[in-house]
Design an enzyme around this catalytic site. Structure first.
Site, mmCIF file in Angstrom:
data_model
loop_
_atom_site.group_PDB
_atom_site.id
_atom_site.type_symbol
_atom_site.label_atom_id
_atom_site.label_comp_id
_atom_site.label_asym_id
_atom_site.label_seq_id
_atom_site.Cartn_x
_atom_site.Cartn_y
_atom_site.Cartn_z
ATOM 1 N N SER A 211 0.771 -1.211 0.088
ATOM 2 C CA SER A 211 0.139 -0.053 -0.052
ATOM 3 C C SER A 211 0.861 1.408 -0.022
ATOM 4 C CB SER A 211 -0.830 -0.079 1.082
ATOM 5 O OG SER A 211 -1.734 -1.115 1.204
ATOM 6 N N HIS A 257 0.390 4.607 4.087
ATOM 7 C CA HIS A 257 -0.092 5.290 3.059
ATOM 8 C C HIS A 257 0.207 6.717 2.908
ATOM 9 C CE1 HIS A 257 -3.883 2.324 3.539
ATOM 10 N NE2 HIS A 257 -2.731 1.647 3.224
#
Length: 316
Positions: A211, A257
């Protein structure tokens, strides 16, 4: 009597005056003297046996001329200075394949996840985890790897041909590292008492997944599209949906993220700045500077942690 110089063999330019006429029939290949050559290179005129012949736009060229032409012909580059390819996202497919194989290994041997996941408390003594965690996924949740690989497949088909394979691979890896750095920087500095009493701390939680690297690709896409004057409206919705997972579902690291996204934006900025001929090679120096910056801020963060915690001296 004609003043025209004698001609060479059929299909060859006329020889200079005083140069003896070559005998009719086969000649000897200069690379393979034991072989007869019935064809001459259209570029240098030397004989070439079948093994040394290469098809050209007109006629046949020898391997030496083909090699020389490849060295002297400028290679095509993308709009952002990368080496142009046939459009096939080879790096993207390779990363997806590696992640899929590693996922199967994780299912077969759970210790692989423990050994290579990123855990802030182990990053100081086991820095390889900053890289390996980007190729791991939660073995218990197949949705995790499927969502990440779909996002990588979608982004890679667009970004890799635009950047070139080497730049795309570097962007992915640096963004993945940036994701783990984000986890370290945003994790509260633990105290010895908190660790000894096994309180739930971000410092103790393992992080896996691509991610961070994928959010780096998201950030890069926004920067590159803005430079090209292209709309990224659909991408904003996708980024918002993926970002929401980090806050709505437990166990998903929004810190990774954010770290990957910021790193991808910085790398893309360097790509735009050094996109022109003559300075495009400086993008690698810029990537190196980003890596150095990531190392510096990470070391600075670890130095704020009590030494016995940082060095794992109180962990069993």
């Amino acid at each position: 009597m004609s003043d025209k110089p004698p001609s060479g063999q059929p299909g060859q330019p006329p020889l200079e005056p005083g140069v003896p006429q070559p005998a009719a029939g086969p000649s000897v290949c200069p690379r393979h003297p034991d072989r007869e050559a019935y064809v001459r290179c259209q570029r240098c005129g030397r004989p070439a046996c079948p093994e040394c012949q290469r098809p050209a736009a007109v006629g046949i060229q020898c391997v030496d001329c083909v090699r020389d032409a490849a060295r002297t012909t400028p290679s095509a580059h993308t709009v952002f200075g990368g080496r142009a390819t046939d459009g096939t996202p080879v790096v993207t497919y390779t990363i997806i394949a590696v992640c899929a194989v590693v996922y199967l290994l994780q299912r077969a041997d759970p210790s692989i996840t423990d050994e290579f996941a990123f855990v802030p408390k182990r990053g100081w003594t086991e820095p390889y985890r900053f890289v390996t965690a980007a190729f791991l996924h939660s073995p218990a949740i197949i949705f995790h790897i499927l969502l990440n690989m779909f996002a990588l497949w979608s982004l890679g088909q667009y970004l890799e041909p635009m950047l070139g394979r080497a730049r795309f691979a570097a962007l992915y890896l640096i963004s993945g590292i940036g994701g783990q750095v984000g986890v370290v920087l945003l994790a509260a500095t633990p105290s010895t008492i908190e660790v000894l009493t096994h309180q739930p701390l971000a410092w103790n939680n393992g992080v896996v997944g691509a991610s961070g690297a994928i959010f780096g690709l998201f950030g890069a896409l926004l920067v590159l599209n803005r430079h090209l004057g292209r709309s990224s409206a659909a991408m904003y919705a996708m980024i918002a949906i993926n970002a929401a997972f980090g806050f709505l579902y437990p166990g998903i690291s929004w810190q990774a993220h954010l770290g990957g996204f910021v790193t991808g934006v910085i790398c893309a900025g360097a790509i735009v700045v050094f996109r022109r001929q003559g300075v495009r090679h400086l993008v690698w120096a810029a990537f190196g500077a980003v890596l150095v910056l990531l190392v510096v801020v990470t070391v600075a963060k670890y130095l704020t942690v009590p030494e016995n915690i940082r060095d794992l001296t109180i962990f069993g």
